[in-house]
Scaffold this active site. Structure first.
Site, PDB file in Angstrom:
ATOM      1  N   ARG A  24       0.840  -1.194   0.000  1.00 26.77           N
ATOM      2  CA  ARG A  24       0.000   0.000   0.000  1.00 26.77           C
ATOM      3  C   ARG A  24       0.876   1.245   0.000  1.00 26.77           C
ATOM      4  NH1 ARG A  24      -4.759  -1.511   4.422  1.00 26.77           N
ATOM      5  NH2 ARG A  24      -5.511  -3.371   3.338  1.00 26.77           N
ATOM      6  N   SER A 115      -8.114  -1.172   1.033  1.00 24.66           N
ATOM      7  CA  SER A 115      -9.089  -1.488   2.061  1.00 24.66           C
ATOM      8  C   SER A 115      -9.820  -0.259   2.583  1.00 24.66           C
ATOM      9  CB  SER A 115      -8.422  -2.272   3.195  1.00 24.66           C
ATOM     10  OG  SER A 115      -9.382  -2.763   4.105  1.00 24.66           O
ATOM     11  N   HIS A 116      -9.619   0.077   3.847  1.00 31.96           N
ATOM     12  CA  HIS A 116     -10.330   1.157   4.509  1.00 31.96           C
ATOM     13  C   HIS A 116      -9.586   2.483   4.413  1.00 31.96           C
ATOM     14  CE1 HIS A 116      -7.494  -0.740   7.167  1.00 31.96           C
ATOM     15  NE2 HIS A 116      -7.491   0.316   7.958  1.00 31.96           N
ATOM     16  N   ASP A 282     -16.484  -1.203   4.710  1.00 35.26           N
ATOM     17  CA  ASP A 282     -15.342  -0.406   4.287  1.00 35.26           C
ATOM     18  C   ASP A 282     -15.199  -0.446   2.768  1.00 35.26           C
ATOM     19  OD1 ASP A 282     -14.389  -2.997   3.993  1.00 35.26           O
ATOM     20  OD2 ASP A 282     -12.363  -2.509   4.668  1.00 35.26           O
ATOM     21  N   ASP A 284     -13.365  -2.052   0.527  1.00 26.96           N
ATOM     22  CA  ASP A 284     -13.327  -3.298  -0.237  1.00 26.96           C
ATOM     23  C   ASP A 284     -14.273  -4.362   0.300  1.00 26.96           C
ATOM     24  OD1 ASP A 284     -11.709  -3.686   2.053  1.00 26.96           O
ATOM     25  OD2 ASP A 284     -10.627  -5.302   1.071  1.00 26.96           O
ATOM     26  N   ASP A 286     -14.571  -5.995   3.271  1.00 29.04           N
ATOM     27  CA  ASP A 286     -14.242  -7.081   4.200  1.00 29.04           C
ATOM     28  C   ASP A 286     -14.482  -6.690   5.662  1.00 29.04           C
ATOM     29  OD1 ASP A 286     -12.099  -5.332   4.408  1.00 29.04           O
ATOM     30  OD2 ASP A 286     -10.538  -6.870   4.213  1.00 29.04           O
ATOM     31  N   ARG A 287     -14.656  -5.405   5.950  1.00 25.92           N
ATOM     32  CA  ARG A 287     -14.916  -4.959   7.320  1.00 25.92           C
ATOM     33  C   ARG A 287     -16.359  -4.484   7.464  1.00 25.92           C
ATOM     34  NH1 ARG A 287      -9.386  -2.831   9.743  1.00 25.92           N
ATOM     35  NH2 ARG A 287      -7.959  -3.654   8.179  1.00 25.92           N
ATOM     36  N   THR A 351      -2.351 -10.506  14.500  1.00 24.67           N
ATOM     37  CA  THR A 351      -3.210  -9.764  13.579  1.00 24.67           C
ATOM     38  C   THR A 351      -2.829 -10.105  12.142  1.00 24.67           C
ATOM     39  OG1 THR A 351      -3.533  -7.964  15.155  1.00 24.67           O
ATOM     40  CG2 THR A 351      -3.872  -7.462  12.828  1.00 24.67           C
ATOM     41  N   GLU A 370     -11.488 -10.208  14.211  1.00 21.75           N
ATOM     42  CA  GLU A 370     -10.498  -9.262  14.688  1.00 21.75           C
ATOM     43  C   GLU A 370     -11.204  -8.022  15.211  1.00 21.75           C
ATOM     44  OE1 GLU A 370      -6.725 -10.169  11.741  1.00 21.75           O
ATOM     45  OE2 GLU A 370      -8.103  -8.564  11.189  1.00 21.75           O
ATOM     46  N   SER A 372     -10.529  -5.136  14.647  1.00 24.06           N
ATOM     47  CA  SER A 372     -10.471  -4.093  13.619  1.00 24.06           C
ATOM     48  C   SER A 372     -11.626  -4.222  12.636  1.00 24.06           C
ATOM     49  CB  SER A 372      -9.122  -4.147  12.894  1.00 24.06           C
ATOM     50  OG  SER A 372      -8.861  -5.453  12.415  1.00 24.06           O
ATOM     51  N   LYS A 383     -11.885 -12.038   5.642  1.00 17.29           N
ATOM     52  CA  LYS A 383     -12.974 -11.521   6.460  1.00 17.29           C
ATOM     53  C   LYS A 383     -14.069 -11.029   5.521  1.00 17.29           C
ATOM     54  CE  LYS A 383     -10.072  -7.453   7.460  1.00 17.29           C
ATOM     55  NZ  LYS A 383      -8.720  -8.026   7.458  1.00 17.29           N
TER      56      LYS A 383
END
Length: 559
Positions: A24, A115-116, A282, A284, A286-287, A351, A370, A372, A383
């Protein structure tokens, strides 16, 4: 038409080290000449049996994604890949891409996401490789990629291959005498099919036809099309259920992170008392964040524990035994208590979702999470935010209880783990590393005699150190050892303070401080977590000297 690949001379870039969630960086970094090509070449070169392979490609729709997809198509063709499966317009949620890898028995996949993290021309971009099990590449693969980036002198590309990724269908090419196919597929279809296998959609339809008002916030990320297809078309939810569901390459100028700070608009909406259930995803997908009536907040630690305790409300688990439970080390101990009560095998891992994958592949793990905002199960190897939301709705439908009632019932049975996380984002790396070095020295074996049994007090509460270490994990499946995974200070009453640096940012360091304290007394369960944990927070700041070393007086985000 036949195409011929080319070799392009290049030189290495420093710092192309993929973390737990890939590489990233800020978008302008990836836009440098050869930067993306270098990393893609090293990723492809690290793949076993690349020639003749099938790879899945997609991302969260953020800025620079389509350009990266075009690069990957041309480079995959030149490197002997037989077939690419790409989501329409280049879009796949991270859970959906994992699903497609597994369903279509692909050799792996490339996910284009940060991601986020924020998007847009000055935001973040990311490239991550997932293996044939659908999960993030293990350290052996990411280390190989990194080593290749240090010595790369050329990359292979077929510059005259062009593909319209907006049209579903296949196109065949011949490259260096070898067949190469690009298939553009519906981004939602395979994932939707999997969700229908896991959940009782008829039961969920009845929930939506009742008095419960639901709001789903995609935060202008990739989950918009998935939310609209599943909630509006499949489950018959009324118009207005799905908000911010138009994917934007800058996420509408917002930070696509589903927490109380960055999804405050959803929190404020729930506080009006009109909706009994709210969720956010989020960038993508996954959260996730779960909210109840009047903005009642479900911590991610509690969320996974509730899902595990009510697994029989989900058809996927109702017909088979839950194999085991697992959480990341900083996540609260709520899940531990469910595992103990249900007699299930339990694992505490570092993690990083990849650590769950080994356990799942060995059939020793079913549900994990998790702190997060990541929750999932063995249906895929990532996730899965939408899976978590459908799990909660399934539990509500089966038990006919509200979000708050479900939590109160859970705490009444298992007790409550009060939990909070303080995030200090974009901290200068030098003082952040100095703080962690000091903490590691404090908990080292040579200092154990001085630190163990030491007592700290604040606001009339006293805590005595019972154990302290730098968390280390030995994988029970492959024996691999992961060291320096976070400093733990565990007090004799079971309360925990944890410090670690996050690897999901694109610059600087994110210092994360976690506080976890168990309370069995039911009369205390509805107290505010921040008030309950305030003495431990102050003790943590005192022990770490975080404010003095970093200069940061307040966290960026509190959850």
């Amino acid at each position: 038409m036949s195409h011929t690949s080319q070799k392009v001379a290049t030189t290495p870039f420093e710092g192309q080290k993929p973390g737990t969630s890939g590489l990233r960086k800020h978008v302008p970094v990836f836009q440098q000449a050869n930067y993306t090509e270098n990393f893609v070449q090293c990723t492809l070169s690290a793949v076993d049996d690349l020639k003749g392979s099938t790879l899945v490609v997609g991302g969260d729709g953020r800025y620079y994604m389509k350009e990266a997809v075009a690069v990957i198509i041309r480079m995959a063709a030149a490197n002997g890949v037989k077939k690419l499966i790409i989501g329409q317009n280049g879009v796949f949620s991270t859970p959906a891409l994992s699903c497609v890898i597994r369903k279509r028995k692909a050799n792996g996949g490339i996910i284009l996401t940060a991601s986020h993290n924020p998007g847009g021309p000055k935001g973040d971009f990311g490239i991550k490789y997932n293996t044939a099990n659908g999960g993030p590449a293990p350290e052996g693969v990411t280390n190989k990629i990194f080593e290749l980036t240090k010595t790369l002198t050329e990359y292979r590309i077929c510059p005259d291959i062009n593909m319209d990724i907006g049209q579903i269908g296949s196109k065949d090419f011949t490259v260096d005498g070898n067949a190469f196919t690009v298939e553009i597929v519906d981004s939602v279809e395979d994932y939707l099919g999997l969700m229908k296998e896991i959940f009782d959609f008829d039961s969920l339809k009845k929930l939506f036809s009742g008095s419960l008002k639901v709001v789903i916030n995609a935060m202008h990320g990739v989950m918009g099309p998935y939310a609209k297809r599943i909630f509006l078309q499949e489950l018959g939810a009324p118009d207005g259920t799905c908000i911010n569901c138009e994917p934007k390459d800058d996420f509408g100028g917002h930070h696509p992170d589903p927490n109380l700070t960055y999804a405050k608009d959803l929190v404020d909406l729930l506080k009006k008392g009109e909706h009994g259930f709210g969720a956010a995803f989020d960038g993508d997908g996954d959260r996730n964040m779960i909210l109840g009536l009047n903005g009642f907040f479900v911590t991610p630690s509690d969320s996974v524990a509730v899902i595990a305790a009510n697994a029989k409300c989900i058809p996927y688990f109702a017909t088979g035994k839950v194999k085991g439970l697992s959480r990341s080390m900083p996540t609260s101990g709520a899940l531990d208590r469910v595992a103990q009560a249900e007699g299930l095998e339990f694992f505490e891992v570092p993690t990083g979702w990849k650590f769950f994958g080994n356990l799942m592949d060995a059939s020793r793990l079913s549900i994990c999470g998790e702190e997060s905002f990541g929750t999932g199960s063995d249906h895929i190897r990532e996730k899965d935010g939408l899976w978590a939301v459908l799990s909660w709705l399934s539990i509500m439908a089966a038990r006919q209880l509200s979000v708050e009632e479900i939590l109160k019932s859970h705490w009444g049975k298992y007790g409550r783990n009060f939990f909070t996380r303080y995030d200090y984002e974009n901290v200068d790396s030098e003082p952040a590393n100095k703080m962690m070095a000091n903490l590691r020295e404090m908990v080292s074996e040579s200092n154990a005699a001085n630190f163990i049994n030491k007592e700290y007090s604040n606001s009339g509460k006293a805590y005595q150190v019972g154990k302290a270490d730098d968390f280390e994990y030995t994988d029970p499946i492959d024996g691999s050892v992961s060291k320096k995974q976070g400093v733990r200070i565990i007090f004799k009453d079971g309360s925990r303070i944890i410090f670690r640096l996050s690897g999901t940012g694109s610059s600087g360091a994110t210092v994360r401080m976690y506080i976890d304290s168990y309370e069995a007394d039911e009369s205390q369960h509805m107290k505010d977590a921040q008030e309950v944990l305030k003495p431990l927070v102050q003790i943590a700041l005192e022990i770490s000297q975080l404010r003095e070393l970093t200069g940061r007086q307040e966290p960026t985000v509190i959850t």
